[in-house]
Design a protein around this motif. Sequence first.
Motif, PDB file in Angstrom:
ATOM      1  N   ARG A  96       0.834  -1.209   0.000  1.00 60.69           N
ATOM      2  CA  ARG A  96       0.000   0.000   0.000  1.00 60.69           C
ATOM      3  C   ARG A  96       0.868   1.258   0.000  1.00 60.69           C
ATOM      4  O   ARG A  96       0.669   2.178  -0.811  1.00 60.69           O
ATOM      5  CB  ARG A  96      -0.912  -0.002   1.230  1.00 60.69           C
ATOM      6  N   LEU A  97       1.851   1.298   0.896  1.00 63.13           N
ATOM      7  CA  LEU A  97       2.679   2.495   1.016  1.00 63.13           C
ATOM      8  C   LEU A  97       3.558   2.691  -0.216  1.00 63.13           C
ATOM      9  O   LEU A  97       3.711   3.812  -0.715  1.00 63.13           O
ATOM     10  CB  LEU A  97       3.550   2.385   2.272  1.00 63.13           C
ATOM     11  N   ARG A  98       4.128   1.607  -0.729  1.00 64.81           N
ATOM     12  CA  ARG A  98       5.026   1.723  -1.874  1.00 64.81           C
ATOM     13  C   ARG A  98       4.269   2.150  -3.137  1.00 64.81           C
ATOM     14  O   ARG A  98       4.790   2.929  -3.937  1.00 64.81           O
ATOM     15  CB  ARG A  98       5.758   0.392  -2.104  1.00 64.81           C
ATOM     16  N   ARG A  99       3.067   1.642  -3.307  1.00 66.49           N
ATOM     17  CA  ARG A  99       2.291   1.988  -4.499  1.00 66.49           C
ATOM     18  C   ARG A  99       2.044   3.492  -4.574  1.00 66.49           C
ATOM     19  O   ARG A  99       2.102   4.102  -5.655  1.00 66.49           O
ATOM     20  CB  ARG A  99       0.962   1.235  -4.490  1.00 66.49           C
ATOM     21  N   ILE A 100       1.795   4.112  -3.446  1.00 63.63           N
ATOM     22  CA  ILE A 100       1.529   5.547  -3.416  1.00 63.63           C
ATOM     23  C   ILE A 100       2.764   6.338  -3.837  1.00 63.63           C
ATOM     24  O   ILE A 100       2.687   7.293  -4.612  1.00 63.63           O
ATOM     25  CB  ILE A 100       1.067   5.971  -2.009  1.00 63.63           C
ATOM     26  N   VAL A 101       3.920   5.925  -3.350  1.00 59.62           N
ATOM     27  CA  VAL A 101       5.146   6.687  -3.582  1.00 59.62           C
ATOM     28  C   VAL A 101       5.761   6.373  -4.940  1.00 59.62           C
ATOM     29  O   VAL A 101       6.402   7.238  -5.548  1.00 59.62           O
ATOM     30  CB  VAL A 101       6.167   6.388  -2.457  1.00 59.62           C
ATOM     31  N   SER A 102       5.551   5.169  -5.440  1.00 63.94           N
ATOM     32  CA  SER A 102       6.269   4.722  -6.633  1.00 63.94           C
ATOM     33  C   SER A 102       5.978   5.576  -7.856  1.00 63.94           C
ATOM     34  O   SER A 102       6.831   5.700  -8.752  1.00 63.94           O
ATOM     35  CB  SER A 102       5.944   3.257  -6.933  1.00 63.94           C
ATOM     36  N   GLN A 103       4.793   6.183  -7.925  1.00 67.78           N
ATOM     37  CA  GLN A 103       4.454   7.011  -9.083  1.00 67.78           C
ATOM     38  C   GLN A 103       5.426   8.176  -9.252  1.00 67.78           C
ATOM     39  O   GLN A 103       5.747   8.573 -10.373  1.00 67.78           O
ATOM     40  CB  GLN A 103       3.028   7.539  -8.942  1.00 67.78           C
ATOM     41  N   ALA A 104       5.909   8.708  -8.124  1.00 64.54           N
ATOM     42  CA  ALA A 104       6.833   9.839  -8.191  1.00 64.54           C
ATOM     43  C   ALA A 104       8.206   9.432  -8.703  1.00 64.54           C
ATOM     44  O   ALA A 104       8.988  10.291  -9.125  1.00 64.54           O
ATOM     45  CB  ALA A 104       6.971  10.483  -6.810  1.00 64.54           C
TER      46      ALA A 104
END
Length: 407
Positions: A96-104
């Motif tokens: 969950r946390l990685r998916r949010i940040v990975s876009q950047a």
Amino acid sequence: MSTDAVPGAEIYTGQFAADPYPTFARLRTDRPVCPVSGRFDQYLITRFDDARVALTDPRLSKDLYGPEAHYLRFFGPNSAGLNRNMLNSDPPEHTRLRRIVSQAFAPRRIEALRPRVARIVDDLIDKVLPHGRAELMHDFAIPLPMTVICELLGIPAADHGRVLDWTQVIRTSGSGERPPEQERAAVQDAQARLYHYLTDLVRAKRARPADDMIGALIDACDQDGTLSGAEVVATTFLLLFAGHQTTADFLGNAVLALLTHPEQLELLRSTPRLLPSAIEELLRFDGPLPVASPRIATEDVEYQGVTIPCGAAVGVVINAANHDPAHFTDPDRLDVRRVRGPHLGFGHGVHYCLGVSLARMEAQLGLGALLRRLSGLRLAVPLAEVRRLPAASPFRGLLELPVTFTA
């Protein structure tokens, strides 16, 4: 094979700080799964095959903030507000946390930063070029990735200096520059100041939204509830620290490796197209993260005939695995022509380095510019006088890298 714990003091010596690879070789051969006692007890895994498996072994948990509060062993009681992030979590929380940040950190977004990163590189070199000498950690290796990640996050330029100061207090802990009690107090103070600063910054950006990475994290918190407020602060800290620490240490290690292997330095200067593969080789040869961040055995786990008991901490020794002769020919030789192999310098599995595209770009632009613009680059002091991070530090890097050169 002995299962008795080796005292950390027998491993983490001054000689180990200068050159840990003979010790790693002995452990790989004689005790590939070795319990070590010290500041905290852990099992070290040193062979490539075992390391690669351990990095994806679901029985070795990254969740340090469960009911057992394992984080207290590693970070101390004042760290929960900063370190409860995706690095110290397992799926599905990590996912969950990685998916949010990975876009950047999508490769095309990172590539769009190339002109700005190149400008930062040139500005830093312009400042030292007229002097013919520099302390490359302070003047280049640390401010380059720190400036980049601060701009990505949206940390105001006026605050970069104090944020850098706080992170460096944490980075250099254990260096012996202060008495132990003073150092503990300094680290706790830096952690507290950084936590309060980031908390206040997130609050200010929530009131006045900005088009930056912290703004994107706030959106994920406020619009769909996928992040809590505390997670925004902890994720910001992780991105800030991870976004500059290892790249800074890599640049210092890489320059030193080339200066102590002048034939490789000249080969790279004369053949710039080798730079991308040279970055991978330099990372394999002397990486900035010698041991992966800690894991906890959630049940009894056996590696190489050694039972790691439930609840034990496990350290996967990346730099030992990357010198395993079972996987790398003549592994202790630096060879910038080496065909890129499956090194573990960026990790493996779901915790594979999120910022790998940014790290590679910064390394290629930074190292390439140093080699191109600083001719006659050499150490300004004997190699034995180059000051390093302490042997027991979780990072492998330099405190200082004094050099001379001509424009």
